[in-house]
Design an enzyme around this catalytic site. Structure first.
Site, PDB file in Angstrom:
ATOM      1  N   ASP A   1       0.879  -1.162  -0.156  1.00  0.00           N
ATOM      2  CA  ASP A   1       0.138  -0.001  -0.065  1.00  0.00           C
ATOM      3  C   ASP A   1       1.033   1.063  -0.311  1.00  0.00           C
ATOM      4  OD1 ASP A   1      -2.277  -1.492  -0.099  1.00  0.00           O
ATOM      5  OD2 ASP A   1      -2.953  -1.639   2.519  1.00  0.00           O
TER       6      ASP A   1
ATOM      7  N   ASP B   1      -6.679   1.935   7.828  1.00  0.00           N
ATOM      8  CA  ASP B   1      -5.867   1.801   7.977  1.00  0.00           C
ATOM      9  C   ASP B   1      -5.252   3.694   8.191  1.00  0.00           C
ATOM     10  OD1 ASP B   1      -5.506   3.397   5.905  1.00  0.00           O
ATOM     11  OD2 ASP B   1      -4.304   2.161   4.861  1.00  0.00           O
TER      12      ASP B   1
END
Length: 287
Positions: free
Chosen positions: A33, A79
């Site tokens: 990511d 996140d």
């Protein structure tokens, strides 16, 4: 292997390497990511054909990470890039022992629901595209394996953890589920991949300042990949046949252990990957 910096997608790194190397044939194994940093394995040229086999390596502990988890609330993306989801919870009752015990409960084979903001498909559509449109995303649990999970630091509101896990494991989802097990909510705020298969941070090069010359110096010969596969060396005639996709039979006394092997020529170059049945080699990927 490149040490990916924070803020870039894995595709951003591939694009940069394409420009530096002067080739379109660049691929990677295992997406990171944008928020994550660390080991990103890249394959150039003919080596892109090795990607499926590289990704198989390592089993339950194929990937290793150091992650920072913040307790108190979940986010829409699991996140720090997402928006707060639900209500904030007090972390006053958290202790190092509770967090370590909860973390240990994830070791082994588990069923994990991927994050809504992920590349998983639901009825043919990417989950992240549906989530961005505000649609309900119903993702089914996926079986993954966590080889180890240990607590490195704890300060009541956050924890730094180290884990080894199988390909396909979402550390964001593990952070989310850890918070749920503790009853306080949680999300991932930092992630660094320290190992991917045989690739480690110590063998990775920084992306910043990388040039064609330094990239070339960092490349690993194809013959050195898939180190756990048995190796067979062939003569000129067998090498030529294998490169044309033809099966060959090695000389007497040259039975090969293992079902899949790397085949090299007399100069040490990778010729093919092949299925081995006794002394017979049937190539399934040639170079």
């Amino acid at each position: 292997m490149v040490d990916k910096p924070r803020g870039l997608t894995s595709h951003d790194v591939v694009s940069r390497i394409r420009r530096i190397a002067g080739t379109r044939r660049v691929g990677h194994t295992g997406t990171l990511d944008p928020m994550a940093t660390g080991v990103l394995v890249l394959c150039l040229g003919k080596a892109t054909r090795l990607i499926p086999y590289i990704e198989e390596m390592g089993g339950a502990g194929a990937k290793e990470y150091e992650a920072q988890v913040r307790f108190g609330f979940e986010t829409t993306t699991d996140d720090a890039l997402g928006e707060i989801k639900g209500v904030r919870s007090s972390t006053d009752g958290l202790t190092e022992e509770r967090v370590a015990s909860a973390l240990a409960s994830f070791v082994g084979e588990i069923q994990q629901v991927p994050p809504a903001f992920s590349a998983k498909k639901v009825a043919g559509a990417r989950a992240y595209a549906m989530a961005r449109r505000g649609e309900e995303v119903d993702l089914k649990p996926v079986r993954v394996h966590v080889g180890s999970a240990g607590l490195l630091e704890f300060d009541r509101t956050s924890a730094r953890i180290r884990l080894a896990c199988s390909r396909g494991t979402y550390v964001r989802a593990l952070a989310r589920d850890l918070g749920r097990k503790l009853g306080v909510g949680a999300h991932l705020i930092a992630l660094r991949r320290t190992r991917s298969g045989e690739a480690t941070l110590a063998r990775s090069v920084p992306l910043e300042g990388l040039t064609a010359e330094s990239l070339n110096a960092a490349l690993i010969p194809m013959i050195s990949i898939l180190e756990t596969w048995p190796m067979v060396t062939t003569g000129t005639k067998d090498t030529d046949d294998l490169r044309l996709g033809r099966a060959v039979t090695l000389g007497q006394g040259r039975a090969v252990p293992g079902s899949r092997v790397r085949v090299r020529d007399g100069q040490g170059g990778l010729v093919a990957l092949a299925h081995a049945e006794g002394a017979r080699l049937q190539p399934f990927c040639v170079f």
